[in-house]
Design an enzyme around this catalytic site. Structure first.
Site, mmCIF file in Angstrom:
data_model
loop_
_atom_site.group_PDB
_atom_site.id
_atom_site.type_symbol
_atom_site.label_atom_id
_atom_site.label_comp_id
_atom_site.label_asym_id
_atom_site.label_seq_id
_atom_site.Cartn_x
_atom_site.Cartn_y
_atom_site.Cartn_z
ATOM 1 C CB ILE A 182 55.004 52.995 27.494
ATOM 2 C CG1 ILE A 182 53.645 52.764 28.075
ATOM 3 C CG2 ILE A 182 53.984 51.866 26.098
ATOM 4 C CD1 ILE A 182 52.597 53.408 27.925
ATOM 5 C CG ASP A 183 61.416 51.568 24.417
ATOM 6 O OD1 ASP A 183 60.996 52.110 23.457
ATOM 7 O OD2 ASP A 183 62.465 51.007 25.046
ATOM 8 C CB SER A 184 58.090 50.945 20.678
ATOM 9 O OG SER A 184 58.874 51.917 20.099
ATOM 10 N N GLY A 185 60.811 50.090 21.674
ATOM 11 C CA GLY A 185 61.785 48.476 22.053
ATOM 12 C C GLY A 185 62.154 48.010 22.230
ATOM 13 C CG ASN A 186 61.044 45.628 26.559
ATOM 14 O OD1 ASN A 186 61.626 44.949 26.924
ATOM 15 N ND2 ASN A 186 60.473 45.591 27.369
#
Length: 306
Positions: A182-186
């Site tokens: 889970i990546d906030s940058g995506n």
């Protein structure tokens, strides 16, 4: 004074429907259409009670609690007591937020109230004013949308972005499992449908896809070229997604619309998110092989309990 009961009932039906929808969205409940319509019908039917000899019940707190309990049970069902209490309290919370917002807006714009000799009096006719009707018809949907977005933002901030989860995919009867980060940058989205894009490492997963799809993913600029033949059943699932990384020019990746995506969180909770696009990427996502896909954080907000 003429009272258009059908108009008042329909307005209350729409408001109750939106409140129950927002309750289900906040709790990520699976909403059944006939249940939510029946719950809204039950909630709005209280208007007709005013025309009966039992109209005094309309103002009694005990009757309102009993009615709200019935509304919640009809709309969401009764699986266990904690499930019911969560539904009921969230329904109250959502109602107070939207109702309180309407009252605040009304008193902010209201100029009908005057004070004469220390006594508060109003110039209302009993039919309501254009301002009152505008606040209900226009203001309530705006408040509903604003509240929905705030709940989503709060939920996104609660997500642990360094969490690795299990992801199960199903595309055209092909099923496979992989680890996802889970990546906030995506923040990549399909520009046409605004669906969040989940990036997959095709270096590890290409054996799960047909060869023609893999070749097309390697050469996204050739999509639609007659030299590429796509298996039947895959053509309508393909799309092309433009993106730009830091220090890079505009590029493209091939996207595939899955039939089903199920995310299993660390606590065992499962979320089903079908409104997503898989971005087929040949860049190595994890040098250690800890994960093979990057999830868009919006997937956890839009996902329904599986």
């Amino acid at each position: 004074m003429a009272i258009y009961l059908d108009v008042i009932w329909f307005l209350n039906f729409c408001i109750d429907l939106l409140l129950l929808l927002l309750t289900g969205i906040v709790l990520k409940r699976t909403l059944v259409k006939w249940r939510i319509l029946l719950g809204s019908l039950l909630a709005s039917s209280i208007i007709f009670l005013l025309l009966t000899p039992y109209s005094a019940l309309f103002y009694h707190p005990v009757f309102k609690v009993v009615l709200s309990v019935c509304i919640v049970v009809v709309t969401f069902g009764f699986k266990k007591f904690s499930y019911f209490i969560q539904n009921l309290l969230t329904f109250y919370f959502v109602s107070f937020i939207c109702g309180g917002g309407l009252i605040a807006l009304h008193y902010f714009f209201n100029n009908e109230m005057v004070i004469l000799n220390g006594v508060v009096s109003t110039k209302s006719t009993g039919l309501g004013t254009p301002l009152s009707w505008l606040l209900v018809i226009i203001g309530f949907p705006i408040l509903w949308y604003f509240s929905k977005k705030r709940f989503e933002q709060i939920e996104v901030r609660k997500i642990k972005y360094d969490e690795i989860v299990d992801v199960a995919l199903a595309i055209n009867e092909i099923e496979f499992h992989l680890k996802g980060l889970i990546d906030s940058g995506n923040q990549l989205q399909d520009p046409l449908t605004k669906r969040p894009v989940m990036i997959i490492d095709m270096n590890e997963m290409q054996n799960k896809f047909p060869k023609d799809i893999v070749e097309q993913a390697k050469h996204p600029e050739m999509i639609g070229d007659s030299s590429f033949s796509i298996n039947k059943g895959w053509e309508e699932k393909l799309c092309i997604i433009p993106y730009r990384g830091v220090g890079q020019v505009n590029q493209f990746i091939i996207g595939v619309k899955p039939d089903r995506v199920v995310i299993t969180l660390q606590k065992g909770e499962q979320l089903q998110c079908n409104n997503v696009v898989l971005g087929l990427n040949f860049t190595n996502l994890s040098s250690d092989g800890d994960f093979h896909c990057i999830l868009h954080p919006q997937m956890l907000v839009q996902g329904k309990s599986a």
